[in-house]
Design a protein around this motif. Structure first.
Motif, PDB file in Angstrom:
ATOM      1  N   ILE A  96      38.711  37.668  36.537  1.00  0.00           N
ATOM      2  CA  ILE A  96      40.055  38.258  36.538  1.00  0.00           C
ATOM      3  C   ILE A  96      40.862  37.676  37.711  1.00  0.00           C
ATOM      4  CG2 ILE A  96      41.376  40.402  36.618  1.00  0.00           C
ATOM      5  CD1 ILE A  96      39.603  40.388  34.210  1.00  0.00           C
ATOM      6  N   ARG A  97      40.207  37.552  38.859  1.00  0.00           N
ATOM      7  CA  ARG A  97      40.886  36.942  39.999  1.00  0.00           C
ATOM      8  C   ARG A  97      41.195  35.477  39.706  1.00  0.00           C
ATOM      9  NH1 ARG A  97      38.703  39.299  45.728  1.00  0.00           N
ATOM     10  NH2 ARG A  97      40.112  37.720  46.490  1.00  0.00           N
ATOM     11  N   GLY A  98      40.285  34.829  39.008  1.00  0.00           N
ATOM     12  CA  GLY A  98      40.513  33.430  38.636  1.00  0.00           C
ATOM     13  C   GLY A  98      41.754  33.279  37.766  1.00  0.00           C
ATOM     14  N   LEU A  99      41.940  34.216  36.848  1.00  0.00           N
ATOM     15  CA  LEU A  99      43.130  34.176  36.002  1.00  0.00           C
ATOM     16  C   LEU A  99      44.389  34.499  36.807  1.00  0.00           C
ATOM     17  CD1 LEU A  99      41.623  35.981  32.894  1.00  0.00           C
ATOM     18  CD2 LEU A  99      42.491  33.638  32.919  1.00  0.00           C
ATOM     19  N   MET A 100      44.257  35.469  37.738  1.00  0.00           N
ATOM     20  CA  MET A 100      45.427  35.873  38.528  1.00  0.00           C
ATOM     21  C   MET A 100      45.900  34.765  39.457  1.00  0.00           C
ATOM     22  SD  MET A 100      44.501  39.817  39.466  1.00  0.00           S
ATOM     23  CE  MET A 100      45.962  40.153  40.426  1.00  0.00           C
ATOM     24  N   MET A 114      43.840  42.315  28.855  1.00  0.00           N
ATOM     25  CA  MET A 114      43.983  43.307  29.923  1.00  0.00           C
ATOM     26  C   MET A 114      43.340  44.643  29.567  1.00  0.00           C
ATOM     27  SD  MET A 114      45.593  42.532  32.711  1.00  0.00           S
ATOM     28  CE  MET A 114      46.448  44.010  33.251  1.00  0.00           C
ATOM     29  N   ARG A 115      43.157  44.895  28.302  1.00  0.00           N
ATOM     30  CA  ARG A 115      42.562  46.172  27.902  1.00  0.00           C
ATOM     31  C   ARG A 115      41.045  46.105  27.905  1.00  0.00           C
ATOM     32  NH1 ARG A 115      45.816  49.580  23.532  1.00  0.00           N
ATOM     33  NH2 ARG A 115      44.175  50.969  24.243  1.00  0.00           N
ATOM     34  N   TYR A 116      40.498  44.947  28.189  1.00  0.00           N
ATOM     35  CA  TYR A 116      39.033  44.811  28.146  1.00  0.00           C
ATOM     36  C   TYR A 116      38.485  44.151  29.425  1.00  0.00           C
ATOM     37  CZ  TYR A 116      39.529  45.937  23.201  1.00  0.00           C
ATOM     38  OH  TYR A 116      39.826  46.566  22.018  1.00  0.00           O
ATOM     39  N   PRO A 117      38.913  44.596  30.596  1.00  0.00           N
ATOM     40  CA  PRO A 117      38.414  43.935  31.814  1.00  0.00           C
ATOM     41  C   PRO A 117      36.915  44.099  31.987  1.00  0.00           C
ATOM     42  CG  PRO A 117      39.565  45.964  32.382  1.00  0.00           C
ATOM     43  CD  PRO A 117      39.805  45.716  30.920  1.00  0.00           C
ATOM     44  N   LYS A 118      36.412  45.236  31.556  1.00  0.00           N
ATOM     45  CA  LYS A 118      34.973  45.481  31.704  1.00  0.00           C
ATOM     46  C   LYS A 118      34.172  44.525  30.815  1.00  0.00           C
ATOM     47  CE  LYS A 118      31.400  47.966  33.059  1.00  0.00           C
ATOM     48  NZ  LYS A 118      30.870  47.747  34.408  1.00  0.00           N
ATOM     49  N   ALA A 119      34.709  44.230  29.629  1.00  0.00           N
ATOM     50  CA  ALA A 119      34.016  43.302  28.731  1.00  0.00           C
ATOM     51  C   ALA A 119      33.934  41.919  29.379  1.00  0.00           C
ATOM     52  CB  ALA A 119      34.740  43.227  27.399  1.00  0.00           C
ATOM     53  N   ALA A 120      35.030  41.515  30.042  1.00  0.00           N
ATOM     54  CA  ALA A 120      35.019  40.214  30.726  1.00  0.00           C
ATOM     55  C   ALA A 120      33.917  40.191  31.781  1.00  0.00           C
ATOM     56  CB  ALA A 120      36.371  39.947  31.369  1.00  0.00           C
ATOM     57  N   GLN A 121      33.800  41.311  32.497  1.00  0.00           N
ATOM     58  CA  GLN A 121      32.767  41.399  33.532  1.00  0.00           C
ATOM     59  C   GLN A 121      31.367  41.339  32.913  1.00  0.00           C
ATOM     60  OE1 GLN A 121      32.589  45.138  35.764  1.00  0.00           O
ATOM     61  NE2 GLN A 121      32.921  43.959  37.624  1.00  0.00           N
ATOM     62  N   GLU A 122      31.200  41.979  31.762  1.00  0.00           N
ATOM     63  CA  GLU A 122      29.888  41.984  31.107  1.00  0.00           C
ATOM     64  C   GLU A 122      29.527  40.591  30.585  1.00  0.00           C
ATOM     65  OE1 GLU A 122      27.756  44.330  31.249  1.00  0.00           O
ATOM     66  OE2 GLU A 122      29.032  45.900  32.065  1.00  0.00           O
ATOM     67  N   ILE A 123      30.538  39.839  30.135  1.00  0.00           N
ATOM     68  CA  ILE A 123      30.251  38.471  29.683  1.00  0.00           C
ATOM     69  C   ILE A 123      29.723  37.643  30.853  1.00  0.00           C
ATOM     70  CG2 ILE A 123      31.312  36.314  28.878  1.00  0.00           C
ATOM     71  CD1 ILE A 123      33.175  38.035  27.131  1.00  0.00           C
ATOM     72  N   ILE A 124      30.343  37.824  32.012  1.00  0.00           N
ATOM     73  CA  ILE A 124      29.871  37.088  33.193  1.00  0.00           C
ATOM     74  C   ILE A 124      28.458  37.534  33.574  1.00  0.00           C
ATOM     75  CG2 ILE A 124      30.308  36.616  35.642  1.00  0.00           C
ATOM     76  CD1 ILE A 124      32.190  35.266  33.512  1.00  0.00           C
ATOM     77  N   ALA A 125      28.208  38.838  33.429  1.00  0.00           N
ATOM     78  CA  ALA A 125      26.848  39.318  33.711  1.00  0.00           C
ATOM     79  C   ALA A 125      25.852  38.649  32.765  1.00  0.00           C
ATOM     80  CB  ALA A 125      26.794  40.837  33.564  1.00  0.00           C
ATOM     81  N   CYS A 126      26.250  38.442  31.523  1.00  0.00           N
ATOM     82  CA  CYS A 126      25.357  37.767  30.570  1.00  0.00           C
ATOM     83  C   CYS A 126      25.200  36.287  30.914  1.00  0.00           C
ATOM     84  CB  CYS A 126      25.891  37.935  29.146  1.00  0.00           C
ATOM     85  SG  CYS A 126      25.630  39.599  28.492  1.00  0.00           S
ATOM     86  N   CYS A 127      26.279  35.673  31.395  1.00  0.00           N
ATOM     87  CA  CYS A 127      26.180  34.262  31.836  1.00  0.00           C
ATOM     88  C   CYS A 127      25.099  34.121  32.905  1.00  0.00           C
ATOM     89  CB  CYS A 127      27.512  33.798  32.419  1.00  0.00           C
ATOM     90  SG  CYS A 127      28.796  33.464  31.220  1.00  0.00           S
ATOM     91  N   ALA A 128      25.051  35.121  33.779  1.00  0.00           N
ATOM     92  CA  ALA A 128      24.062  35.065  34.864  1.00  0.00           C
ATOM     93  C   ALA A 128      22.643  35.159  34.338  1.00  0.00           C
ATOM     94  CB  ALA A 128      24.328  36.191  35.867  1.00  0.00           C
TER      95      ALA A 128
END
Lengths: 135, 390
Positions: A96-100, A114-128
């Motif tokens: 999100i900071r990267g986009l901002m 913007m309505r799914y910030p948590k989903a974005a975070q979960e995708i990154i968690a899966c990337c890890a």
């Protein structure tokens, strides 16, 4: 053995990780919209790569490395140099900071994202969770 | 790379006089966006008198309700389009100031819908008007933040909007404007500021530039809020609280708030709990939740405030303990049950509470990210007042 980023095997493994994640499923249960991630060439990676990720109602519906941004229809395109993607995937740059700060550039309806910030975070968690080779 | 965003801030006794000397921009008309109570209390007259002194014709939109709706914002935008102001003045607590920010953006950008105000686009503001904010409570920090919280009444959901460009050009932080707050409002808004200070400090987006502001704000709120609640005429306490709220606003506005806000937004939207009371009620539970796995920042803050010497979980839990102590001292409810909500009614809304909190924009900066079952347990603890031990 890891999966080389940005290979077809890597994005397919990310799709598998997403389909195993209850947190992702819950956070994106109403989400409809596919992505293409454009990995731009930089000093750390010599060529531009395109990764397609289909996402629908909390599940990955398909994942593949494709030949161009337009090969598959995708509602959203996010582009950044290879080194920036590496920072995101390794958890050193919040997406999100990267986009901002425009280090990640997005084409598509931002209101929807913007309505799914948590989903974005979960995708990154899966990337890890994807064992990644960067060479 | 990151940004620190702030308006020009005029603060202290007599700060409102800055309006007499507005220069460097067109000065023909202003639209004051406010609420009916402030009109009745005469606070709007104080502002318009200064605008008159500056030769600025003042127009009013005074229909902003608590937790302002999209509909109200659209009505105010229609007024702005008629008046064509050079200045928009957001006067009040967080609701009028947030409404004023949204009105300003949509007045400048008629092509946008409210929901399209987001941090990822260029707005190109300041072509038609500029924004002044004048807080009349000591809590929200909205005078210096770019965030906008509006309510979608159709979906009964709070919407987190905003863009760095829509931060005010000038914030006028005059403690006289907040000196008439009754004790309950003083407590609610002061605890809102405390939540901003603590969450700004513990957010995963905190920075070197925000830590000091949050720390100083938290220190002053613990010290002066009980005095301001006990004796509204204690102008030293009033002034320190007013400044602390703005400092906390600068801190969390540039570091983001976090999970207590995500849960508090959900609680407020479902049960009409005032924002400050809702977020503060959730705060000690969130601190205890962080304490189990990610205690570092909470413990560090507790140490810097002199509440603990211990690191880790014990230090973090000391912060939660002191927050509860302050809340009790100013007569604020420590649990949802103490708000007077029936458990059956609360549990009937549980899925919505969890969904709303889970997907709230503030959730992404939580030091410990909760799972869905974690959130259920947290909301249950917040109801009963039980300590979080998981």
């Amino acid at each position: 053995m890891g999966f080389t980023f940005p290979s077809d095997a890597w994005i397919k493994e990310l799709g598998n990780q997403l389909n195993r994640s209850a947190s992702y499923e819950r956070s994106a249960k109403d989400w409809e919209g596919d992505f293409v991630f454009v990995v731009e060439a930089d000093e750390a990676y010599p060529e531009t790569a395109y990764l397609f990720l289909g996402l629908h109602h909390g599940k990955s519906t398909g994942a593949a490395r494709v030949e161009s941004e337009d090969e598959r229809d995708a509602e959203f395109v996010i582009r950044a140099p290879f080194s920036i993607w590496r920072k995101v995937i390794e958890g050193n740059l919040d997406p999100i900071r990267g986009l901002m700060t425009r280090r990640l550039k997005l084409s598509g309806t931002m209101v929807k994202i913007m309505r799914y910030p948590k989903a974005a975070q979960e995708i990154i968690a899966c990337c890890a969770e994807v064992p990644t080779d960067w060479s | 790379m990151w940004h620190f965003v702030s308006p020009q801030i005029v603060f202290g006794e007599g700060a409102l006089e800055a309006l007499d000397e507005l220069r460097g921009w067109r000065t023909s008309r202003a639209l004051v966006v406010t609420d009916p109570t402030l009109l009745e209390l005469g606070l709007v007259d104080r502002v318009t008198a200064h605008l008159d002194a500056a030769g600025i014709e003042a127009h009013l939109f005074s229909a902003v309700e608590p937790e302002p709706s999209l509909q109200t914002v659209r009505e105010a935008v229609d007024v702005a389009r008629d008046v064509e102001p050079d200045w928009i003045v957001g006067l009040g607590g967080g609701s009028p100031m947030d409404a004023a920010k949204a009105v300003w953006v949509l007045y400048e950008r008629p092509d946008l819908e409210v929901a399209e105000i987001n941090p990822f686009i260029d707005l190109g503001l300041r072509q038609k008007a500029r924004l002044i904010t004048v807080p009349t409570t000591s809590g929200t920090g909205a005078e210096v933040t770019w965030g906008i919280v509006l309510t979608d009444t159709d979906e009964q959901r709070k919407m987190g909007l905003g863009n760095r460009e829509n931060v005010a050009d000038m914030a006028i932080v005059d403690p006289e404007m907040a000196s008439g707050m009754p004790p309950r409002l003083t407590a609610d808004t002061g605890l809102d500021a405390l939540t901003h200070a603590i969450e700004g400090y513990t957010s995963t987006w905190h920075t070197d530039l925000t830590d000091g502001l949050c720390l100083q704000a938290a220190h002053d709120i613990f010290r002066y809020l009980p005095r301001a609640v006990e004796d509204g005429g204690d102008m030293e306490a009033r002034e320190r609280m007013h400044h602390a709220a703005t400092a906390a606003g600068l801190g969390f506005g540039n570091a983001m708030a976090s999970m207590a806000h995500a849960m508090g937004h959900a609680l407020g939207a479902s049960f009409d709990v005032p924002h400050g009371r809702a977020v503060a009620l959730c705060l000690p539970y969130v601190v205890e939740f962080a304490a189990r796995e990610t205690p570092e920042r909470c413990a560090e803050l507790a140490q810097r405030l002199g509440f603990a010497q211990a690191d880790g979980e014990a230090g973090a839990c000391a912060l939660a303990r002191e927050v509860r102590r302050l809340m009790a001292e100013v007569g604020s409810p420590l649990s949802v049950a103490e708000l007077g909500l029936e458990r059956e009614e609360y549990e009937a809304q549980m899925e919505k509470l969890i969904d709303d909190a889970f997907t709230d924009t503030q959730m992404v900066t939580a030091p410990r990210s909760p799972s869905y079952p974690d959130l259920r347990q947290l909301f249950l603890c917040a109801y009963t007042g039980e300590t979080v031990d998981f």
